[in-house]
Design an enzyme around this catalytic site. Structure first.
Site, PDB file in Angstrom:
ATOM      1  CG  ASP A  63      -1.797   1.214   1.312  1.00  0.00           C
ATOM      2  OD1 ASP A  63      -1.626   2.139   0.493  1.00  0.00           O
ATOM      3  OD2 ASP A  63      -2.673   1.242   2.205  1.00  0.00           O
ATOM      4  CB  SER A 148      -2.230  13.145 -15.036  1.00  0.00           C
ATOM      5  OG  SER A 148      -3.404  13.340 -15.804  1.00  0.00           O
ATOM      6  CE1 TYR A 161      -5.234  11.358 -10.617  1.00  0.00           C
ATOM      7  CE2 TYR A 161      -5.588  12.954 -12.368  1.00  0.00           C
ATOM      8  CZ  TYR A 161      -5.146  11.713 -11.952  1.00  0.00           C
ATOM      9  OH  TYR A 161      -4.617  10.832 -12.862  1.00  0.00           O
ATOM     10  CE  LYS A 165      -1.645  11.368 -11.169  1.00  0.00           C
ATOM     11  NZ  LYS A 165      -0.726  10.224 -10.950  1.00  0.00           N
TER      12      LYS A 165
HETATM   13  P1  NAD Z   1      -5.630   1.607 -12.563  1.00  0.00           P
HETATM   14  O1  NAD Z   1      -6.710   1.956 -11.610  1.00  0.00           O
HETATM   15  O2  NAD Z   1      -5.984   0.897 -13.818  1.00  0.00           O
HETATM   16  O3  NAD Z   1      -4.526   0.739 -11.809  1.00  0.00           O
HETATM   17  C1  NAD Z   1      -3.983   1.227 -10.613  1.00  0.00           C
HETATM   18  C2  NAD Z   1      -3.226   0.120  -9.926  1.00  0.00           C
HETATM   19  O4  NAD Z   1      -2.756   0.655  -8.681  1.00  0.00           O
HETATM   20  C3  NAD Z   1      -4.116  -1.075  -9.585  1.00  0.00           C
HETATM   21  O5  NAD Z   1      -3.412  -2.276  -9.858  1.00  0.00           O
HETATM   22  C4  NAD Z   1      -4.406  -0.895  -8.110  1.00  0.00           C
HETATM   23  O6  NAD Z   1      -4.646  -2.123  -7.427  1.00  0.00           O
HETATM   24  C5  NAD Z   1      -3.123  -0.229  -7.626  1.00  0.00           C
HETATM   25  N1  NAD Z   1      -3.282   0.555  -6.385  1.00  0.00           N
HETATM   26  C6  NAD Z   1      -4.317   1.355  -6.037  1.00  0.00           C
HETATM   27  N2  NAD Z   1      -4.078   1.917  -4.842  1.00  0.00           N
HETATM   28  C7  NAD Z   1      -2.869   1.468  -4.436  1.00  0.00           C
HETATM   29  C8  NAD Z   1      -2.090   1.689  -3.271  1.00  0.00           C
HETATM   30  N3  NAD Z   1      -2.506   2.502  -2.281  1.00  0.00           N
HETATM   31  N4  NAD Z   1      -0.906   1.057  -3.174  1.00  0.00           N
HETATM   32  C9  NAD Z   1      -0.471   0.233  -4.166  1.00  0.00           C
HETATM   33  N5  NAD Z   1      -1.176  -0.033  -5.265  1.00  0.00           N
HETATM   34  C10 NAD Z   1      -2.363   0.599  -5.412  1.00  0.00           C
HETATM   35  O7  NAD Z   1      -4.858   2.987 -12.859  1.00  0.00           O
HETATM   36  P2  NAD Z   1      -4.276   3.543 -14.246  1.00  0.00           P
HETATM   37  O8  NAD Z   1      -5.381   4.214 -14.955  1.00  0.00           O
HETATM   38  O9  NAD Z   1      -3.468   2.507 -14.925  1.00  0.00           O
HETATM   39  O10 NAD Z   1      -3.329   4.702 -13.717  1.00  0.00           O
HETATM   40  C11 NAD Z   1      -1.962   4.480 -13.438  1.00  0.00           C
HETATM   41  C12 NAD Z   1      -1.291   5.829 -13.244  1.00  0.00           C
HETATM   42  O11 NAD Z   1      -1.415   6.615 -14.428  1.00  0.00           O
HETATM   43  C13 NAD Z   1      -1.894   6.667 -12.110  1.00  0.00           C
HETATM   44  O12 NAD Z   1      -0.857   7.359 -11.451  1.00  0.00           O
HETATM   45  C14 NAD Z   1      -2.818   7.629 -12.830  1.00  0.00           C
HETATM   46  O13 NAD Z   1      -3.042   8.811 -12.114  1.00  0.00           O
HETATM   47  C15 NAD Z   1      -2.019   7.866 -14.104  1.00  0.00           C
HETATM   48  N6  NAD Z   1      -2.856   8.306 -15.216  1.00  0.00           N
HETATM   49  C16 NAD Z   1      -3.804   7.485 -15.763  1.00  0.00           C
HETATM   50  C17 NAD Z   1      -4.589   7.936 -16.811  1.00  0.00           C
HETATM   51  C18 NAD Z   1      -5.650   7.087 -17.473  1.00  0.00           C
HETATM   52  O14 NAD Z   1      -6.385   7.631 -18.314  1.00  0.00           O
HETATM   53  N7  NAD Z   1      -5.770   5.810 -17.168  1.00  0.00           N
HETATM   54  C19 NAD Z   1      -4.400   9.239 -17.313  1.00  0.00           C
HETATM   55  C20 NAD Z   1      -3.424  10.039 -16.733  1.00  0.00           C
HETATM   56  C21 NAD Z   1      -2.659   9.565 -15.693  1.00  0.00           C
END
Ligand code: NAD
Length: 279
Positions: A63, A148, A161, A165
């Site tokens: 975590d 992001s 958020y 970021k």
């Molecule tokens: P996701 O929700 O698909 O996956 C997140 C992963 O993090 C999951 O495996 C979850 O179990 C894990 N997780 C959640 N809380 C946790 C914690 N406290 N400790 C450890 N693990 C934890 O997320 P995503 O969309 O792949 O996003 C990944 C990163 O990319 C994030 O930092 C997000 O802000 C960034 N991001 C995503 C997008 C998008 O459109 N998907 C866009 C911009 C930025």
């Protein structure tokens, strides 16, 4: 020779989404990957997938809002494989559409702020605190922090958020300056909308909403987790050896456009389609 042969990588949130694809990408190019995720079952599933494809990976329940878990995650990688070369700080567990994490400085609670910042910002400082000494022992390495497009362009009522970021981008530059002399490069990625397993579910039954998003991208598609994994692979490779402190937009050109046109289009579209929900 694969790009990451002999290297050891830790990916936070590496079970699914962008982190899941990144774990598979780095493993497919020779890295031994520790998937550090709060969802151990999902992390084990990704380990199985990597093993089936001939890669080497392990999972650890982490975590990232816990200082002790972060310390233990880095120690576990070094204990298992004797070194650390790559840290991808990607874990994300603050739902942007969660009532408590949405709001302005007036409306968000102090508790929501503290919980949000623990995952979005503090976790990355702690990750570096333990990763940097381990990387320095074998001459350097790479840290990639997930920011992001929201770290640069703000949306209404998303204080936590957006501030988190933006902090990621600031910390990335600071760390690049501080750890460059130790052979450690630190970069950030600013993804646009990436259709992860989770977001694909979100859009189910709302294809028009997704199409509205797609239409806003010059390349006429939103992103795939692999698009971000490929960029992370590049930043961690020797091809990027003179790149540090950079926040790389991987967004299909979305953020190079003048936004005021979209504001008008979006308002008109939302008026015509009151049934659609936008994330
Ligand atoms: P996701 O929700 O698909 O996956 C997140 C992963 O993090 C999951 O495996 C979850 O179990 C894990 N997780 C959640 N809380 C946790 C914690 N406290 N400790 C450890 N693990 C934890 O997320 P995503 O969309 O792949 O996003 C990944 C990163 O990319 C994030 O930092 C997000 O802000 C960034 N991001 C995503 C997008 C998008 O459109 N998907 C866009 C911009 C930025």
């Amino acid at each position: 020779m694969s790009r990451f042969e002999e290297q050891v990588a830790v990916i936070t949130g590496g079970a699914m989404g962008i982190g899941g694809a990144t774990s598979r990408k780095l493993a497919s190019e020779g890295a031994r990957v520790l998937i550090a995720d709060i969802d151990l079952d999902a992390a084990e599933e990704n380990v199985k997938r990597i093993s089936a494809e001939g890669g080497v990976a392990k999972a650890i329940r982490t975590d990232v809002s816990s200082h002790e878990d972060i310390r233990a995650m880095i120690a576990a990688a070094v204990d298992e494989w004797g070194r650390l070369d790559i840290l991808v700080q990607n874990a994300y567990g603050v739902a942007t559409n969660h009532d408590q994490s949405l709001g302005s400085a007036v409306t968000v609670s102090e508790d929501a702020w503290d919980r949000g910042m623990a995952v979005l910002a503090k976790a990355l400082y702690l990750g570096a605190k333990y990763a940097v000494p381990a990387m320095s022992e074998n001459g350097g390495g790479n840290i990639v922090n997930l920011a992001s497009v929201h770290g640069v362009l703000m949306a209404p009522k998303m204080l936590i958020y957006e501030a988190g970021k933006a902090a990621v981008i600031g910390m990335t530059k600071q760390m690049a300056i501080d750890f460059g002399p130790e052979g450690i490069r630190v970069n950030a990625i600013c993804p646009g909308h990436i259709l992860t397993e989770g977001l694909a579910k979100h859009w189910e039954g709302n294809e028009d909403g997704l199409k509205f998003f797609v239409d806003q991208y010059p390349v006429k598609r939103v992103g795939r987790p692999e698009d971000i994994a490929n960029a992370i692979g590049f930043l961690c490779s020797e091809d990027a050896s003179f790149i540090t402190g950079h926040a790389l937009f991987v967004d299909g050109g979305h953020t190079i456009q003048l936004q005021e046109n979209f504001g008008v289009q979006q308002a008109m579209y939302a008026r015509e389609h009151p049934e659609l929900k936008f994330p």
